[in-house]
Design a protein around this motif. Sequence first.
Motif, PDB file in Angstrom:
ATOM      1  N   GLN A  17      20.184 -72.907   2.311  1.00 19.48           N
ATOM      2  CA  GLN A  17      20.325 -72.455   3.696  1.00 19.48           C
ATOM      3  C   GLN A  17      20.930 -73.583   4.511  1.00 19.48           C
ATOM      4  O   GLN A  17      20.677 -74.764   4.251  1.00 19.48           O
ATOM      5  CB  GLN A  17      18.949 -72.065   4.258  1.00 19.48           C
ATOM      6  N   ASP A  18      21.699 -73.244   5.498  1.00 19.11           N
ATOM      7  CA  ASP A  18      22.311 -74.209   6.410  1.00 19.11           C
ATOM      8  C   ASP A  18      21.209 -75.080   7.031  1.00 19.11           C
ATOM      9  O   ASP A  18      20.234 -74.574   7.584  1.00 19.11           O
ATOM     10  CB  ASP A  18      23.062 -73.443   7.503  1.00 19.11           C
ATOM     11  N   LYS A  19      21.383 -76.393   6.936  1.00 25.11           N
ATOM     12  CA  LYS A  19      20.383 -77.327   7.475  1.00 25.11           C
ATOM     13  C   LYS A  19      20.156 -77.108   8.963  1.00 25.11           C
ATOM     14  O   LYS A  19      19.044 -77.283   9.469  1.00 25.11           O
ATOM     15  CB  LYS A  19      20.834 -78.767   7.207  1.00 25.11           C
ATOM     16  N   ARG A  20      21.185 -76.716   9.681  1.00 23.18           N
ATOM     17  CA  ARG A  20      21.069 -76.534  11.133  1.00 23.18           C
ATOM     18  C   ARG A  20      20.164 -75.370  11.512  1.00 23.18           C
ATOM     19  O   ARG A  20      19.705 -75.292  12.644  1.00 23.18           O
ATOM     20  CB  ARG A  20      22.449 -76.334  11.753  1.00 23.18           C
ATOM     21  N   THR A  21      19.924 -74.442  10.575  1.00 25.84           N
ATOM     22  CA  THR A  21      19.126 -73.261  10.900  1.00 25.84           C
ATOM     23  C   THR A  21      17.774 -73.227  10.205  1.00 25.84           C
ATOM     24  O   THR A  21      16.966 -72.347  10.492  1.00 25.84           O
ATOM     25  CB  THR A  21      19.886 -71.975  10.505  1.00 25.84           C
ATOM     26  N   VAL A  22      17.493 -74.166   9.305  1.00 32.01           N
ATOM     27  CA  VAL A  22      16.301 -74.058   8.468  1.00 32.01           C
ATOM     28  C   VAL A  22      15.026 -74.509   9.170  1.00 32.01           C
ATOM     29  O   VAL A  22      13.953 -73.972   8.915  1.00 32.01           O
ATOM     30  CB  VAL A  22      16.493 -74.815   7.124  1.00 32.01           C
ATOM     31  N   HIS A  23      15.101 -75.487  10.067  1.00 32.98           N
ATOM     32  CA  HIS A  23      13.898 -76.040  10.688  1.00 32.98           C
ATOM     33  C   HIS A  23      13.530 -75.253  11.943  1.00 32.98           C
ATOM     34  O   HIS A  23      14.152 -75.407  12.997  1.00 32.98           O
ATOM     35  CB  HIS A  23      14.094 -77.519  11.013  1.00 32.98           C
ATOM     36  N   THR A  24      12.510 -74.410  11.792  1.00 35.67           N
ATOM     37  CA  THR A  24      12.040 -73.535  12.873  1.00 35.67           C
ATOM     38  C   THR A  24      10.513 -73.558  12.871  1.00 35.67           C
ATOM     39  O   THR A  24       9.899 -74.395  12.218  1.00 35.67           O
ATOM     40  CB  THR A  24      12.529 -72.093  12.657  1.00 35.67           C
ATOM     41  N   ALA A  25       9.921 -72.593  13.554  1.00 37.50           N
ATOM     42  CA  ALA A  25       8.462 -72.458  13.529  1.00 37.50           C
ATOM     43  C   ALA A  25       7.966 -71.927  12.192  1.00 37.50           C
ATOM     44  O   ALA A  25       6.774 -71.996  11.889  1.00 37.50           O
ATOM     45  CB  ALA A  25       8.009 -71.546  14.655  1.00 37.50           C
ATOM     46  N   SER A  26       8.866 -71.390  11.381  1.00 37.74           N
ATOM     47  CA  SER A  26       8.476 -70.870  10.058  1.00 37.74           C
ATOM     48  C   SER A  26       9.423 -71.403   8.974  1.00 37.74           C
ATOM     49  O   SER A  26       9.971 -70.639   8.191  1.00 37.74           O
ATOM     50  CB  SER A  26       8.458 -69.346  10.075  1.00 37.74           C
ATOM     51  N   THR A  27       9.615 -72.706   8.945  1.00 34.99           N
ATOM     52  CA  THR A  27      10.527 -73.350   7.998  1.00 34.99           C
ATOM     53  C   THR A  27      10.134 -73.023   6.559  1.00 34.99           C
ATOM     54  O   THR A  27       8.982 -73.237   6.168  1.00 34.99           O
ATOM     55  CB  THR A  27      10.489 -74.876   8.202  1.00 34.99           C
ATOM     56  N   PRO A  28      11.074 -72.531   5.745  1.00 35.94           N
ATOM     57  CA  PRO A  28      10.751 -72.267   4.342  1.00 35.94           C
ATOM     58  C   PRO A  28      10.618 -73.571   3.557  1.00 35.94           C
ATOM     59  O   PRO A  28      11.175 -74.609   3.936  1.00 35.94           O
ATOM     60  CB  PRO A  28      11.955 -71.450   3.857  1.00 35.94           C
ATOM     61  N   LEU A  29       9.881 -73.521   2.471  1.00 37.70           N
ATOM     62  CA  LEU A  29       9.722 -74.672   1.597  1.00 37.70           C
ATOM     63  C   LEU A  29      11.082 -75.066   1.041  1.00 37.70           C
ATOM     64  O   LEU A  29      11.853 -74.218   0.576  1.00 37.70           O
ATOM     65  CB  LEU A  29       8.774 -74.318   0.441  1.00 37.70           C
TER      66      LEU A  29
END
Length: 193
Positions: A17-29
């Motif tokens: 996944q694009d690094k810019r979109t992965v870190h959120t309130a529900s970041t996947p492992l």
Amino acid sequence: MEHVILLDESGNALGHQDKRTVHTASTPLHLAFSCYIFNAENQVLVTRRSLRKLTWPGVWTNSVCGHPQESEPMVAAVSRRAAYELGLALDEVRLLLPGFRYRAEWGGVVENEMCPVFTASVSAEPRPHPDEVDAFRWMSWPDFLAEATAEGSLYSPWSRMQVTLLAALGPDPRAWPSAPSAALPPAAHTLVH
């Protein structure tokens, strides 16, 4: 464009996944790494994350962190990020904690990583990239260990957890034993060499 390698609970790759979109309130492992860089005086390089960073801006942490790219060996990923973030060419990159994993949240953003820990040495001074690092200092390992593990420490949560595990390897970072690459998450096995 950087991406992250998504993982299942056993550490197998699920895609990216694009690094810019992965870190959120529900970041996947996903797969990451941390590295502790030492100089000739056996001092560890401690960095402060740029205020421009999405995750943990302005927080003091270990030398360098990042994410390997598809088909990129882990050691190459560590070296690439050290060159980009710190302007450093690394010597003797060694794997120490192949199975480190953590999840942490701050300001509504979650980190959720299988994050093998490495060490490396350098003979030069950092030239930090301002988008990544806004300050650095060299510290003796005992001083860093005491500061990072102190009650109310303001270091990144991953570095606080990692230093406790590294301390268990012995008091002298130069004598820490290298770990076998076979113990890395399965997604990283093909990326080691």
